[in-house]
Scaffold this active site. Structure first.
Site, PDB file in Angstrom:
ATOM      1  N   TYR A  57       0.851  -1.203   0.000  1.00 48.65           N
ATOM      2  CA  TYR A  57       0.000   0.000   0.000  1.00 48.65           C
ATOM      3  C   TYR A  57       0.886   1.253   0.000  1.00 48.65           C
ATOM      4  O   TYR A  57       1.482   1.615   1.019  1.00 48.65           O
ATOM      5  CB  TYR A  57      -0.947   0.037   1.209  1.00 48.65           C
ATOM      6  CG  TYR A  57      -1.980  -1.083   1.239  1.00 48.65           C
ATOM      7  CD1 TYR A  57      -2.292  -1.822   0.102  1.00 48.65           C
ATOM      8  CD2 TYR A  57      -2.660  -1.396   2.407  1.00 48.65           C
ATOM      9  CE1 TYR A  57      -3.239  -2.841   0.135  1.00 48.65           C
ATOM     10  CE2 TYR A  57      -3.607  -2.414   2.444  1.00 48.65           C
ATOM     11  CZ  TYR A  57      -3.883  -3.138   1.308  1.00 48.65           C
ATOM     12  OH  TYR A  57      -4.828  -4.141   1.344  1.00 48.65           O
ATOM     13  N   GLN A 175      -8.383 -13.511   4.736  1.00 51.46           N
ATOM     14  CA  GLN A 175      -8.911 -12.189   4.355  1.00 51.46           C
ATOM     15  C   GLN A 175      -9.462 -12.221   2.921  1.00 51.46           C
ATOM     16  O   GLN A 175      -8.708 -12.091   1.956  1.00 51.46           O
ATOM     17  CB  GLN A 175      -7.817 -11.121   4.500  1.00 51.46           C
ATOM     18  CG  GLN A 175      -8.370  -9.738   4.280  1.00 51.46           C
ATOM     19  CD  GLN A 175      -7.413  -8.578   4.539  1.00 51.46           C
ATOM     20  OE1 GLN A 175      -7.383  -7.621   3.764  1.00 51.46           O
ATOM     21  NE2 GLN A 175      -6.653  -8.635   5.607  1.00 51.46           N
ATOM     22  N   CYS A 207     -17.491  -1.417  -0.191  1.00 59.40           N
ATOM     23  CA  CYS A 207     -17.347  -1.607  -1.641  1.00 59.40           C
ATOM     24  C   CYS A 207     -16.720  -0.365  -2.280  1.00 59.40           C
ATOM     25  O   CYS A 207     -17.268   0.220  -3.208  1.00 59.40           O
ATOM     26  CB  CYS A 207     -18.698  -1.964  -2.278  1.00 59.40           C
ATOM     27  SG  CYS A 207     -18.493  -2.765  -3.862  1.00 59.40           S
ATOM     28  N   LYS A 214     -22.464   8.239  -0.213  1.00 57.24           N
ATOM     29  CA  LYS A 214     -22.085   9.574  -0.697  1.00 57.24           C
ATOM     30  C   LYS A 214     -21.893   9.642  -2.225  1.00 57.24           C
ATOM     31  O   LYS A 214     -21.733  10.715  -2.785  1.00 57.24           O
ATOM     32  CB  LYS A 214     -20.808  10.050  -0.005  1.00 57.24           C
ATOM     33  CG  LYS A 214     -19.555   9.383  -0.522  1.00 57.24           C
ATOM     34  CD  LYS A 214     -18.301  10.036   0.006  1.00 57.24           C
ATOM     35  CE  LYS A 214     -17.098   9.244  -0.465  1.00 57.24           C
ATOM     36  NZ  LYS A 214     -15.847   9.636   0.128  1.00 57.24           N
ATOM     37  N   ARG A 282      -9.811   7.475   5.495  1.00 56.17           N
ATOM     38  CA  ARG A 282      -8.571   8.274   5.488  1.00 56.17           C
ATOM     39  C   ARG A 282      -8.708   9.600   6.207  1.00 56.17           C
ATOM     40  O   ARG A 282      -7.810  10.432   6.174  1.00 56.17           O
ATOM     41  CB  ARG A 282      -8.076   8.473   4.071  1.00 56.17           C
ATOM     42  CG  ARG A 282      -9.118   8.900   3.060  1.00 56.17           C
ATOM     43  CD  ARG A 282      -8.402   9.162   1.777  1.00 56.17           C
ATOM     44  NE  ARG A 282      -9.192   8.957   0.594  1.00 56.17           N
ATOM     45  CZ  ARG A 282      -8.642   8.812  -0.587  1.00 56.17           C
ATOM     46  NH1 ARG A 282      -7.342   8.832  -0.724  1.00 56.17           N
ATOM     47  NH2 ARG A 282      -9.410   8.663  -1.638  1.00 56.17           N
ATOM     48  N   GLN A 286     -14.569  10.165   9.048  1.00 54.80           N
ATOM     49  CA  GLN A 286     -15.203   9.053   8.315  1.00 54.80           C
ATOM     50  C   GLN A 286     -15.534   7.888   9.252  1.00 54.80           C
ATOM     51  O   GLN A 286     -16.352   7.041   8.927  1.00 54.80           O
ATOM     52  CB  GLN A 286     -14.309   8.572   7.162  1.00 54.80           C
ATOM     53  CG  GLN A 286     -14.282   9.567   5.995  1.00 54.80           C
ATOM     54  CD  GLN A 286     -13.464   9.062   4.810  1.00 54.80           C
ATOM     55  OE1 GLN A 286     -12.447   8.399   4.990  1.00 54.80           O
ATOM     56  NE2 GLN A 286     -13.884   9.397   3.605  1.00 54.80           N
TER      57      GLN A 286
END
Ligand code: NAP
Length: 331
Positions: A57, A175, A207, A214, A282, A286
Site C-alpha cells: 500500500y 482475508q 465496496c 455519498k 482516510r 469518516q
C-alpha cells in the site's frame, strides 16, 4: 466496540478494523499525511484497535504512516496490527512473490516501517501460483516461532489453497473480499472457514465507498484512483448500484432509524463466519458512524428483504476480480 478472539492466537481484535490502503495514496488519488496519522490514532482511541495495512500500500507508505501514528500516539500496545507480504514490485507495478527470500526480506522491512518488533497478524496478500504453497507456509511458521509475528493469515486464497497451507502452518484468519455487493465467498469459502474454525477479516466493507451513500451519478475521482477503472463505477452498471444504495438506505431508515453505511457494516458483522469487517477510511470523521453500527442486529426477515432489493436493482453484478495483481511473468 465488539471484539473477537482469533483462533490459534491470543489476539482479540475489534470487529471493525481500519483499512489503510487509501492512506498509502497509491491507487486512491494520493494521501494527506497528517490526516492519515490522525485517522489511525482516532481509530484506536475509539476502540477500533485492529489496523490493517500491507507492504504494497503506497509501496511502504501506508505502513510508515501507521507506524508513526502508533508511535507518536503511544498506542502500539493497544493496537492489533495486521499487515501483508508476498507482493513484490518493480517499475511496472506489483506482482505476486511468495518466495521464502521475499517474505524474509519483507518482514524486516515491515517491522522497521511500523516501528515495532512484532506484527500481530502477518498475512500472505495473494497466492503465488509460481511457488509451492508449503514454501510460504513454512516461512510464516518459522517467523511465528521466532516471535516476529503473533499469528498467521492468508488473503485471496481458495479453500483448496487454505487447506494446503494449513497442512504446514495453522491459520488464525483468512482475508477475502465481502460486502453487500460482493458475495462470492458465500457459496464455498465462508462455509469452509466456519467448518474449519478459521477467523475472517473481510475486506471492502463499503465496496470502495459505493455503500457509504455519498456516491452520486456525477461523482468524479482524482489522479490514479482505482474507481476510475472499477467496473462497478461504469455506466450503466453504476446506476444500478446507486439505485440499490438508495433503496437500501430507505430501508435502513424506515426499519432501524439508520443509514446505508450503518446497514452495510451491521449486515457484515451479522453474517455467520465473519470475524472482523475491514472499513477503509482516510479521515477521522469518516469513522464517526462506527458507534451507530454497534448495539443492534439484523434478523432473517431483514436479510431476505435486503437480498430482494439487491435482486431487483442490480441486474448486471460484477465482482472485485479486477483488483487481482499479476504474476511475475505477466508484468
Ligand atoms: P472500503 O472500506 O470498501 O471503502 C473505503 C472508502 O469508503 C474510503 O476510501 C472512503 O472513500 C469511503 N468512506 C469510508 N468511510 C466513509 C464515510 N464515513 N463516509 C463516506 N465515505 C466513506 O474500501 P477498501 O479500502 O477497498 O477496503 C477496506 C480495507 O480492506 C483496505 O483499506 C485494506 O486494508 C483491505 N483490502 C484488502 C485487500 C486484499 O487484497 N487483501 C483488497 C482491498 C482492500 P474516499 O476515499 O472517497 O473518501
Amino acid at each position: 466496540m465488539e471484539t473477537i478472539a482469533l483462533p490459534n492466537s491470543d489476539l482479540n481484535p475489534s470487529r471493525i478494523a481500519l483499512g489503510t490502503w487509501a492512506i498509502g495514496g497509491w491507487m486512491w488519488g494520493g494521501t494527506d499525511e497528517q490526516q492519515s496519522i490522525r485517522t489511525v490514532q482516532s481509530a484506536v482511541e475509539r476502540g477500533i484497535t485492529c489496523i490493517d495495512t500491507a507492504a504494497v500500500y503506497g509501496f511502504g507508505r501506508s505502513e510508515e504512516l501507521v507506524g508513526r501514528a502508533l508511535k507518536e500516539g503511544g498506542l502500539r500496545n493497544q493496537a492489533v496490527v495486521a499487515t501483508k507480504c508476498a507482493l513484490n514490485w518493480n517499475d511496472n507495478g506489483p506482482y505476486r512473490d511468495a518466495s521464502r527470500a521475499r517474505i524474509e526480506q519483507e518482514i524486516d522491512d515491515s517491522l522497521r516501517r511500523l516501528q515495532t518488533d512484532y506484527i500481530d497478524l502477518y498475512q500472505i496478500h495473494w497466492p503465488d501460483p509460481t511457488r509451492e504453497i508449503s514454501e510460504a507456509a513454512e516461512t510464516m511458521r518459522e517467523l511465528k516461532q521466532k516471535g516476529k509475528i503473533r499469528a498467521v493469515g492468508v488473503s485471496n486464497f481458495s479453500v483448496e489453497q487454505i487447506r494446503e497451507f494449513e497442512k504446514v502452518c495453522p491459520l488464525s484468519a483468512v482475508q477475502p473480499p465481502y460486502n453487500l455487493f460482493e458475495r462470492g465467498i458465500e457459496d464455498e469459502l465462508l462455509p469452509a472457514l466456519r467448518e474449519d474454525g478459521i477467523g475472517t477479516l473481510t475486506y471492502g466493507a463499503l465496496c470502495r465507498g459505493l455503500l457509504s451513500g455519498k456516491m452520486k451519478r456525477d461523482t468524479q475521482f482524482e489522479g490514479d484512483d482505482l474507481r476510475q477503472s472499477d467496473p462497478k463505477f461504469q455506466s450503466p452498471r453504476y446506476e444500478q448500484y446507486l439505485d440499490a444504495v438508495e433503496q437500501l438506505d430507505r430501508y435502513a431508515q424506515e426499519h432501524y432509524g439508520k443509514r446505508i453505511l450503518h446497514l452495510a457494516l451491521r449486515w457484515l458483522l451479522d453474517q455467520p463466519g465473519v470475524s472482523v469487517a475491514l472499513w477503509g477510511a482516510r479521515r477521522p470523521d469518516q469513522l464517526d458512524p462506527a458507534n451507530e453500527v454497534m448495539g443492534w442486529s439484523l434478523d432473517e426477515k431483514a436479510k431476505q428483504d435486503i437480498d430482494r432489493i439487491l435482486k431487483d436493482t442490480v441486474k448486471d453484478p460484477v465482482g472485485p476480480e479486477f483488483m487481482a495483481p499479476p504474476t511475475r511473468s505477466e508484468v
